[in-house]
Design an enzyme around this catalytic site. Structure first.
Site, PDB file in Angstrom:
ATOM      1  N   HIS A 239       6.908  90.214  80.610  1.00 26.52           N
ATOM      2  CA  HIS A 239       8.021  90.912  81.281  1.00 26.52           C
ATOM      3  C   HIS A 239       7.451  91.988  82.204  1.00 26.52           C
ATOM      4  O   HIS A 239       6.550  92.720  81.811  1.00 26.52           O
ATOM      5  CB  HIS A 239       8.909  91.549  80.204  1.00 26.52           C
ATOM      6  CG  HIS A 239      10.183  92.133  80.718  1.00 26.52           C
ATOM      7  ND1 HIS A 239      10.238  93.328  81.409  1.00 26.52           N
ATOM      8  CD2 HIS A 239      11.459  91.682  80.653  1.00 26.52           C
ATOM      9  CE1 HIS A 239      11.490  93.584  81.736  1.00 26.52           C
ATOM     10  NE2 HIS A 239      12.256  92.603  81.297  1.00 26.52           N
ATOM     11  N   CYS A 277      11.958  89.103  85.722  1.00 24.19           N
ATOM     12  CA  CYS A 277      13.047  90.075  85.623  1.00 24.19           C
ATOM     13  C   CYS A 277      13.316  90.612  87.027  1.00 24.19           C
ATOM     14  O   CYS A 277      12.631  91.521  87.504  1.00 24.19           O
ATOM     15  CB  CYS A 277      12.707  91.208  84.659  1.00 24.19           C
ATOM     16  SG  CYS A 277      14.042  92.426  84.578  1.00 24.19           S
ATOM     17  N   HIS A 304      15.423  87.021  83.902  1.00 21.53           N
ATOM     18  CA  HIS A 304      16.405  88.080  83.651  1.00 21.53           C
ATOM     19  C   HIS A 304      17.081  88.342  84.983  1.00 21.53           C
ATOM     20  O   HIS A 304      16.419  88.763  85.940  1.00 21.53           O
ATOM     21  CB  HIS A 304      15.721  89.369  83.199  1.00 21.53           C
ATOM     22  CG  HIS A 304      15.233  89.335  81.785  1.00 21.53           C
ATOM     23  ND1 HIS A 304      14.620  90.413  81.191  1.00 21.53           N
ATOM     24  CD2 HIS A 304      15.283  88.367  80.839  1.00 21.53           C
ATOM     25  CE1 HIS A 304      14.305  90.099  79.938  1.00 21.53           C
ATOM     26  NE2 HIS A 304      14.692  88.862  79.709  1.00 21.53           N
ATOM     27  N   ASP A 347      21.435  90.897  82.408  1.00 17.64           N
ATOM     28  CA  ASP A 347      20.855  92.089  81.827  1.00 17.64           C
ATOM     29  C   ASP A 347      21.630  93.298  82.318  1.00 17.64           C
ATOM     30  O   ASP A 347      22.254  93.252  83.373  1.00 17.64           O
ATOM     31  CB  ASP A 347      19.400  92.145  82.345  1.00 17.64           C
ATOM     32  CG  ASP A 347      18.448  92.765  81.367  1.00 17.64           C
ATOM     33  OD1 ASP A 347      18.894  93.161  80.290  1.00 17.64           O
ATOM     34  OD2 ASP A 347      17.261  92.847  81.698  1.00 17.64           O
ATOM     35  N   HIS A 348      21.604  94.353  81.529  1.00 19.52           N
ATOM     36  CA  HIS A 348      22.114  95.658  81.931  1.00 19.52           C
ATOM     37  C   HIS A 348      23.485  95.622  82.608  1.00 19.52           C
ATOM     38  O   HIS A 348      23.616  95.951  83.791  1.00 19.52           O
ATOM     39  CB  HIS A 348      21.108  96.351  82.853  1.00 19.52           C
ATOM     40  CG  HIS A 348      19.787  96.595  82.177  1.00 19.52           C
ATOM     41  ND1 HIS A 348      18.759  97.241  82.771  1.00 19.52           N
ATOM     42  CD2 HIS A 348      19.345  96.261  80.948  1.00 19.52           C
ATOM     43  CE1 HIS A 348      17.728  97.296  81.938  1.00 19.52           C
ATOM     44  NE2 HIS A 348      18.064  96.698  80.822  1.00 19.52           N
ATOM     45  N   TYR A 364      23.671  96.810  77.091  1.00 13.32           N
ATOM     46  CA  TYR A 364      24.021  95.514  76.488  1.00 13.32           C
ATOM     47  C   TYR A 364      25.463  95.479  75.993  1.00 13.32           C
ATOM     48  O   TYR A 364      25.744  95.173  74.840  1.00 13.32           O
ATOM     49  CB  TYR A 364      23.009  95.164  75.386  1.00 13.32           C
ATOM     50  CG  TYR A 364      21.657  94.860  75.992  1.00 13.32           C
ATOM     51  CD1 TYR A 364      21.359  93.575  76.413  1.00 13.32           C
ATOM     52  CD2 TYR A 364      20.728  95.866  76.230  1.00 13.32           C
ATOM     53  CE1 TYR A 364      20.144  93.293  77.029  1.00 13.32           C
ATOM     54  CE2 TYR A 364      19.514  95.595  76.841  1.00 13.32           C
ATOM     55  CZ  TYR A 364      19.235  94.307  77.231  1.00 13.32           C
ATOM     56  OH  TYR A 364      18.043  94.027  77.847  1.00 13.32           O
TER      57      TYR A 364
HETATM   58  C1  DNO Z   1      15.488  96.292  78.468  1.00 11.63           C
HETATM   59  C2  DNO Z   1      14.689  95.066  78.426  1.00 11.63           C
HETATM   60  C3  DNO Z   1      13.294  95.251  77.873  1.00 11.63           C
HETATM   61  C4  DNO Z   1      12.658  93.905  77.640  1.00 11.63           C
HETATM   62  C5  DNO Z   1      11.301  93.986  77.052  1.00 11.63           C
HETATM   63  C6  DNO Z   1      10.659  92.623  76.984  1.00 11.63           C
HETATM   64  O1  DNO Z   1      16.654  96.238  78.600  1.00 11.63           O
HETATM   65  O2  DNO Z   1      14.680  94.397  79.629  1.00 11.63           O
HETATM   66  O3  DNO Z   1      13.366  95.929  76.685  1.00 11.63           O
HETATM   67  O4  DNO Z   1      13.411  93.175  76.774  1.00 11.63           O
HETATM   68  O5  DNO Z   1      10.507  94.818  77.789  1.00 11.63           O
HETATM   69  O6  DNO Z   1       9.463  92.694  76.297  1.00 11.63           O
END
Ligand code: DNO
Length: 393
Positions: A239, A277, A304, A347-348, A364
């Site tokens: 990531h 990501c 992501h 995500d987010h 989340y």
């Molecule tokens: C936060 C996430 C990170 C991710 C880790 C993967 O929201 O994107 O915590 O899951 O870094 O190892």
């Protein structure tokens, strides 16, 4: 791409049944109760897998199989910990979990200064305010030599913040940066521990480490784990750093195009892959996110999907999934063309009406992510039509 969702296990109030109803196909989760470094037993993995399959879903990705800090700073215990990491990989492989996400960010994972930044429409989002971050660095952590990382003008602003931030705001900043954002991703604070003291202890392990040193430790790790991943048909997907620049004087080595290029070459094997990501990568202007997706597509095993809006003075916040520097529709077009069978998750999400009633980890939310997923699905549908048309011509 396969529509997946980060689920925090049996205690997550967002249930697997809810996820099925909103069209989620696969689950991204981890054995959150186990601290980094401990072996994930086959029994515990099978138990999680059965829970997920019992709800009519599949366990698509293990995120994260966390890399212990001692591996990152090369403590004498690292060989034992890498041995344990491999044991977990073998067990995951046996259970059929073939996509594993991890990161190599030293001491701290993702960094934000505000988890509830109010937007004009009344919803809230995650935010990074460079001066508040700098204030935390210089005045709360009092990191040795920190001032050298900031300009005279910035140091003046830090001074001003010291006079204007209330005691509660300062406490909140500590809670945000090192407790809440880290707490749910295998980095829970020890009961009763002072977060600032604990964090400083962790930073101390990296006091002499530069980019090269961290790269060496990542190479050492990859050389030992990638062959095991390969033997079990696993793709290990690193990531990117979030945000993609050094923080608190720590090197970060998964931030830019040249970093990704270096990583995939460090051990040139398909099992040494990338979690693309788009959100993390989009938080610096120099990253052309779609271009990076195209360049590394063959080694992307997981995506992501989110985006950030770059603001003046080094600040940034989560953008709408339809907007911002992540340029998601272009990224989706590339991934759907080149690696259409990989899992992706949004995500987010923002905090939308109703979200405050469902306990959630920062970023989340249920409705916020569901909204984002709908936007991403829309883009995926458009792109798939385009691709089908092109192919039938
Ligand atoms: C936060 C996430 C990170 C991710 C880790 C993967 O929201 O994107 O915590 O899951 O870094 O190892």
């Amino acid at each position: 791409m396969i529509k997946t969702w980060r689920w925090f296990g049996k205690k997550d109030p967002i249930t697997l049944e809810m996820l099925r109803q909103i069209g989620v196909e696969g689950i991204v989760t981890a054995l959150y109760d186990l601290p980094p470094g401990e072996v994930w037993s086959l029994e515990a993995i099978e138990d999680m897998k059965q829970t997920i399959e019992g709800a009519g879903l599949v366990w698509s990705v293990a995120e994260s199989l966390p890399v212990a800090e001692e591996i990152k700073y090369a403590a004498p215990t690292r060989d034992m910990l890498i041995h344990n990491y491999n044991a977990s990989l073998v067990n995951l492989g046996r259970a059929g979990i073939k996509t594993i996400c991890y990161n190599f960010m030293p001491a701290i994972d993702w960094v934000r200064t505000d988890l509830n930044r109010q937007l004009p429409d009344g919803t809230t989002t995650l935010y990074f305010d460079r001066m508040r971050y700098a204030y935390f660095d210089c005045r709360i952590l009092q990191r040795e030599g920190a001032e050298a990382d900031y300009s005279v003008e910035e140091l003046r602003k830090i001074e001003l913040l010291d006079q204007t931030l209330t005691k509660d705001e300062k406490e909140e900043l500590i809670d945000t940066i090192i407790v809440k954002t880290q707490g749910f991703i295998h980095r829970k604070m020890k009961e009763g521990a002072d977060p600032v003291t604990e964090f400083k202890k962790l930073l101390h392990h990296y006091r002499d480490m530069d980019r090269e040193g961290l790269r060496e430790n990542l190479t050492y790790f990859l050389q030992k784990v990638v062959p095991v991943a390969e033997a079990y048909g696993i793709m290990l997907c690193i990531h990117p750093d979030d945000p993609p620049f050094p923080v608190f004087g720590l090197p970060r080595i998964v931030s830019r195009e040249e970093d990704l290029e270096w990583i995939i070459g460090a051990v040139n094997n398909h099992s040494n892959g990338i979690t693309f990501c788009a959100g993390s990568l989009s938080a610096i202007a120099e990253n052309d996110v779609p271009r990076m997706a195209k360049r590394f597509a063959k080694r992307i095993g997981f995506a992501h999907l989110r985006s950030t809006a770059l603001l003046p003075e080094g600040n940034f916040m989560e953008a709408s999934h339809l907007d911002g520097n992540g340029r998601l529709i272009e990224v989706i077009r590339i991934l759907e063309e080149c690696v259409s069978d990989i899992p992706m998750r949004v995500d987010h999400g923002r905090v939308l009406p109703g979200d405050s009633e469902i306990t959630h980890n920062p970023g989340y939310t249920f409705y916020g992510r569901m909204f984002a997923l709908a936007q991403v699905e829309g883009m995926m549908a458009v792109v798939r039509n385009e691709i089908n048309e092109k192919r039938s011509r």
